[in-house]
Design an enzyme around this catalytic site. Structure first.
Site, PDB file in Angstrom:
ATOM      1  N   SER A 246      56.431 -30.594 -49.306  1.00 12.55           N
ATOM      2  CA  SER A 246      57.413 -29.613 -49.769  1.00 12.55           C
ATOM      3  C   SER A 246      58.122 -30.041 -51.053  1.00 12.55           C
ATOM      4  CB  SER A 246      58.480 -29.407 -48.696  1.00 12.55           C
ATOM      5  OG  SER A 246      57.897 -29.078 -47.480  1.00 12.55           O
TER       6      SER A 246
ATOM      7  N   GLY B 222      54.379 -35.958 -48.124  1.00 11.98           N
ATOM      8  CA  GLY B 222      54.943 -35.460 -49.382  1.00 11.98           C
ATOM      9  C   GLY B 222      54.328 -34.131 -49.754  1.00 11.98           C
TER      10      GLY B 222
ATOM     11  N   GLU C 163      49.006 -31.319 -37.365  1.00 14.42           N
ATOM     12  CA  GLU C 163      50.467 -31.403 -37.303  1.00 14.42           C
ATOM     13  C   GLU C 163      51.065 -30.370 -36.359  1.00 14.42           C
ATOM     14  OE1 GLU C 163      52.228 -31.365 -41.238  1.00 14.42           O
ATOM     15  OE2 GLU C 163      54.236 -31.146 -40.420  1.00 14.42           O
TER      16      GLU C 163
ATOM     17  N   SER D  27      60.699 -36.392 -44.385  1.00  9.89           N
ATOM     18  CA  SER D  27      61.216 -37.092 -43.207  1.00  9.89           C
ATOM     19  C   SER D  27      60.918 -38.579 -43.323  1.00  9.89           C
ATOM     20  CB  SER D  27      60.560 -36.551 -41.932  1.00  9.89           C
ATOM     21  OG  SER D  27      60.887 -35.201 -41.769  1.00  9.89           O
TER      22      SER D  27
HETATM   23  C1  LIG Z   1      63.581 -31.380 -39.985  1.00  8.57           C
HETATM   24  C2  LIG Z   1      62.634 -31.087 -41.114  1.00  8.57           C
HETATM   25  C3  LIG Z   1      61.738 -32.051 -41.492  1.00  8.57           C
HETATM   26  C4  LIG Z   1      60.860 -31.799 -42.550  1.00  8.57           C
HETATM   27  N1  LIG Z   1      60.017 -32.802 -42.937  1.00  8.57           N
HETATM   28  C5  LIG Z   1      59.179 -32.587 -43.986  1.00  8.57           C
HETATM   29  C6  LIG Z   1      58.330 -33.636 -44.439  1.00  8.57           C
HETATM   30  O1  LIG Z   1      58.331 -34.745 -43.891  1.00  8.57           O
HETATM   31  N2  LIG Z   1      57.539 -33.399 -45.499  1.00  8.57           N
HETATM   32  C7  LIG Z   1      57.501 -32.194 -46.133  1.00  8.57           C
HETATM   33  O2  LIG Z   1      56.723 -32.047 -47.066  1.00  8.57           O
HETATM   34  N3  LIG Z   1      58.301 -31.174 -45.739  1.00  8.57           N
HETATM   35  C8  LIG Z   1      59.141 -31.342 -44.681  1.00  8.57           C
HETATM   36  N4  LIG Z   1      59.976 -30.332 -44.268  1.00  8.57           N
HETATM   37  C9  LIG Z   1      60.003 -29.088 -45.031  1.00  8.57           C
HETATM   38  C10 LIG Z   1      59.406 -27.883 -44.323  1.00  8.57           C
HETATM   39  O3  LIG Z   1      58.006 -27.966 -44.280  1.00  8.57           O
HETATM   40  C11 LIG Z   1      59.893 -26.645 -45.089  1.00  8.57           C
HETATM   41  O4  LIG Z   1      61.287 -26.552 -44.887  1.00  8.57           O
HETATM   42  C12 LIG Z   1      59.230 -25.393 -44.615  1.00  8.57           C
HETATM   43  O5  LIG Z   1      57.865 -25.376 -44.957  1.00  8.57           O
HETATM   44  C13 LIG Z   1      59.917 -24.142 -45.210  1.00  8.57           C
HETATM   45  O6  LIG Z   1      60.018 -24.231 -46.578  1.00  8.57           O
HETATM   46  P1  LIG Z   1      61.409 -23.956 -47.311  1.00  8.57           P
HETATM   47  O7  LIG Z   1      62.454 -24.811 -46.689  1.00  8.57           O
HETATM   48  O8  LIG Z   1      61.168 -24.092 -48.780  1.00  8.57           O
HETATM   49  O9  LIG Z   1      61.785 -22.447 -46.963  1.00  8.57           O
HETATM   50  P2  LIG Z   1      61.190 -21.148 -47.621  1.00  8.57           P
HETATM   51  O10 LIG Z   1      59.726 -21.285 -47.782  1.00  8.57           O
HETATM   52  O11 LIG Z   1      62.003 -20.828 -48.845  1.00  8.57           O
HETATM   53  O12 LIG Z   1      61.473 -20.076 -46.506  1.00  8.57           O
HETATM   54  C14 LIG Z   1      62.773 -19.503 -46.296  1.00  8.57           C
HETATM   55  C15 LIG Z   1      62.616 -18.392 -45.259  1.00  8.57           C
HETATM   56  O13 LIG Z   1      61.769 -17.351 -45.786  1.00  8.57           O
HETATM   57  C16 LIG Z   1      60.668 -17.130 -44.907  1.00  8.57           C
HETATM   58  N5  LIG Z   1      59.451 -16.836 -45.682  1.00  8.57           N
HETATM   59  C17 LIG Z   1      58.972 -17.548 -46.738  1.00  8.57           C
HETATM   60  N6  LIG Z   1      57.816 -17.005 -47.162  1.00  8.57           N
HETATM   61  C18 LIG Z   1      57.556 -15.945 -46.360  1.00  8.57           C
HETATM   62  C19 LIG Z   1      56.493 -15.009 -46.282  1.00  8.57           C
HETATM   63  N7  LIG Z   1      55.468 -15.048 -47.129  1.00  8.57           N
HETATM   64  N8  LIG Z   1      56.545 -14.066 -45.306  1.00  8.57           N
HETATM   65  C20 LIG Z   1      57.578 -14.014 -44.427  1.00  8.57           C
HETATM   66  N9  LIG Z   1      58.624 -14.883 -44.465  1.00  8.57           N
HETATM   67  C21 LIG Z   1      58.602 -15.846 -45.408  1.00  8.57           C
HETATM   68  C22 LIG Z   1      60.491 -18.421 -44.135  1.00  8.57           C
HETATM   69  O14 LIG Z   1      59.837 -18.197 -42.899  1.00  8.57           O
HETATM   70  C23 LIG Z   1      61.947 -18.872 -43.958  1.00  8.57           C
HETATM   71  O15 LIG Z   1      62.524 -18.219 -42.874  1.00  8.57           O
HETATM   72  C24 LIG Z   1      60.867 -30.544 -43.220  1.00  8.57           C
HETATM   73  C25 LIG Z   1      61.773 -29.561 -42.803  1.00  8.57           C
HETATM   74  C26 LIG Z   1      62.649 -29.819 -41.779  1.00  8.57           C
HETATM   75  C27 LIG Z   1      63.602 -28.740 -41.380  1.00  8.57           C
END
Ligand SMILES: Cc1cc2nc3c(=O)[nH]c(=O)nc-3n(C[C@H](O)[C@H](O)[C@H](O)COP(=O)(O)OP(=O)(O)OC[C@H]3O[C@@H](n4cnc5c(N)ncnc54)[C@H](O)[C@@H]3O)c2cc1C
Length: 380
Positions: free
Chosen positions: A133, A131, A248, A165
């Site tokens: 994101s 938990g 991880e 997940s």
């Molecule tokens: C299949 C899957 C399973 C997952 N399972 C889990 C889970 O079990 N538990 C959990 O907590 N989370 C989980 N996640 C979430 C995952 O950790 C996040 O999607 C990830 O950290 C990106 O965050 P976001 O989706 O908010 O994208 P954002 O952080 O909004 O990013 C969007 C884009 O902007 C880019 N970006 C953001 N900040 C910067 C920066 N400072 N510099 C350059 N580029 C940047 C990113 O690289 C990305 O391309 C899962 C995601 C997926 C796809």
């Protein structure tokens, strides 16, 4: 990059000795499964399989025997994990607990928490999810808003996690929450062990691109948890989460998610592939060999109690880049079209093609990992 960051590691005989028994177990349990199931790799769910693996003593193998573990080295665990992934075993029912929740509890948990959680994890009977994101707080994890406030001798939690997940099938979530306001966003964070059956929790499914319900939104509305549920020190959540992420990001799951497809490609090409196919397969296999060596080297450093977080970022970035290229390479070589209702192999190709974009998002995005690497190299 200096190579000293990745000292060469050879698997010791006692670790290699596990390989054949694990393979025999996997042949017996998984023989004849359709490719599409193997393609799910570590997203595949089968609680019964995890229990059988636990009965073999192959979950929590590095943990103390008094907590149900096997007191083996991280390199022995490496062999087990590698074989599970190579076979595309359905491991998600114990995967998160074995990889990171259990080690976190072992390192920061109270004796009571260790006694309660670790033996059940080792038996494959207790599933955990991550938990971290929240909407608008993925890469910028420290900006999370889910809040725990003291309520008598307990904590009251409000907020929501997203992309969790497997939450719909898990027993517990290790949840990062804000426990105090601080001008520095990395401070005032704490981790709680939350029973997902507690009143006030709603788990809402989210469909992924493949149509599966692999992740969820988890909403907390006035959820009461006792003080005993706090993991580690109040306010130390950021340091704990960063240590968890090193576990991880560096394992063989970061380059073996498409293994079922690579195996199928090699089988279909047969012993005498044409020159173009041989070059493609050679390229994949040589990269896999290098990433495996890097990942092994990190496992050896973790085994010594080090925290190679930067090196873990290399493995995840390189591994997931290769994994995302594999479906396209396979498609380019084989005369078949990805299809969700085609023959088994076409379904496998379709599933991995649709799932691959997530490889460089889950566990930290490519851009974030490259930022970590740049910082580690001193250029940022
Ligand atoms: C299949 C899957 C399973 C997952 N399972 C889990 C889970 O079990 N538990 C959990 O907590 N989370 C989980 N996640 C979430 C995952 O950790 C996040 O999607 C990830 O950290 C990106 O965050 P976001 O989706 O908010 O994208 P954002 O952080 O909004 O990013 C969007 C884009 O902007 C880019 N970006 C953001 N900040 C910067 C920066 N400072 N510099 C350059 N580029 C940047 C990113 O690289 C990305 O391309 C899962 C995601 C997926 C796809």
């Amino acid at each position: 990059m200096t190579l000293s960051r990745f000292p060469l590691c050879t698997l010791p005989p006692e670790a290699e000795a596990l390989r054949e028994p694990v393979r025999a177990f996997l042949r017996q349990e998984l023989g004849g499964r359709p490719h599409t199931k193997a393609g799910k790799s570590w997203m595949g769910y089968d609680a019964e399989f995890s229990r059988k693996l636990g009965a073999k003593g192959w979950i929590g193998v590095t943990w103390p025997k008094r907590h149900g573990g096997g007191e083996m080295s991280a390199l022995s665990r490496y062999v087990i994990v590698e074989e599970l992934l190579a076979a595309g075993a359905p491991v998600i029912a114990h995967w998160i607990a074995d990889r990171q929740s259990g080690p976190l509890i072992l390192r920061y948990g109270t004796e009571a928490q260790k006694e309660f959680f670790l033996p059940a994890i080792c038996r494959g009977e207790m599933a955990f999810c991550i938990g971290m994101s929240e909407s608008d707080s993925g890469s910028d994890l420290a900006s999370i808003r889910t809040r725990a406030r003291r309520a008598g001798g307990a904590w009251r939690i409000n907020g929501a996690k997203i992309w969790t997940s497997n939450a719909h099938r898990c027993d517990y979530m290790i949840t990062l929450v804000r426990t105090s306001d601080s001008p520095e966003k990395h401070q005032g964070l704490s981790q709680f062990l939350i029973d997902l059956k507690a009143p006030g929790i709603t788990v809402r499914p989210i469909r992924d691109l493949t149509g599966d319900n692999s992740f969820n939104e988890v909403v907390f509305q006035d959820v009461l948890v006792s003080d005993d549920s706090l993991v580690g020190q109040e306010g130390n959540g950021w340091a704990q989460v960063v240590a968890e992420l090193a576990l991880e990001r560096s394992g063989p799951e970061r380059f073996l998610s498409c293994h079922a497809l690579v195996k199928e490609l090699i089988d279909r090409l047969g012993p005498k592939p044409d020159a173009r196919s041989a070059i493609v397969v050679g390229g994949i296999v040589s990269k896999l060999a290098v990433y495996r060596q890097m990942s092994l080297s990190i496992a050896a450093r973790l085994n010594k109690g080090e925290n190679p977080a930067t090196e873990a970022a290399y493995v995840k970035d390189l591994g997931t880049t290769l994994e995302q290229d594999i479906p396209e390479m396979v498609h380019g070589l084989m005369e078949s079209t990805p299809s969700l209702d085609g023959e088994d192999y076409e379904q496998l190709l379709a599933y991995i093609t649709q799932f691959a974009p997530s490889f460089s998002l889950r566990g930290g995005t490519r851009e974030i990992l490259r930022g970590i690497i740049a910082r580690g190299l001193g250029v940022r």
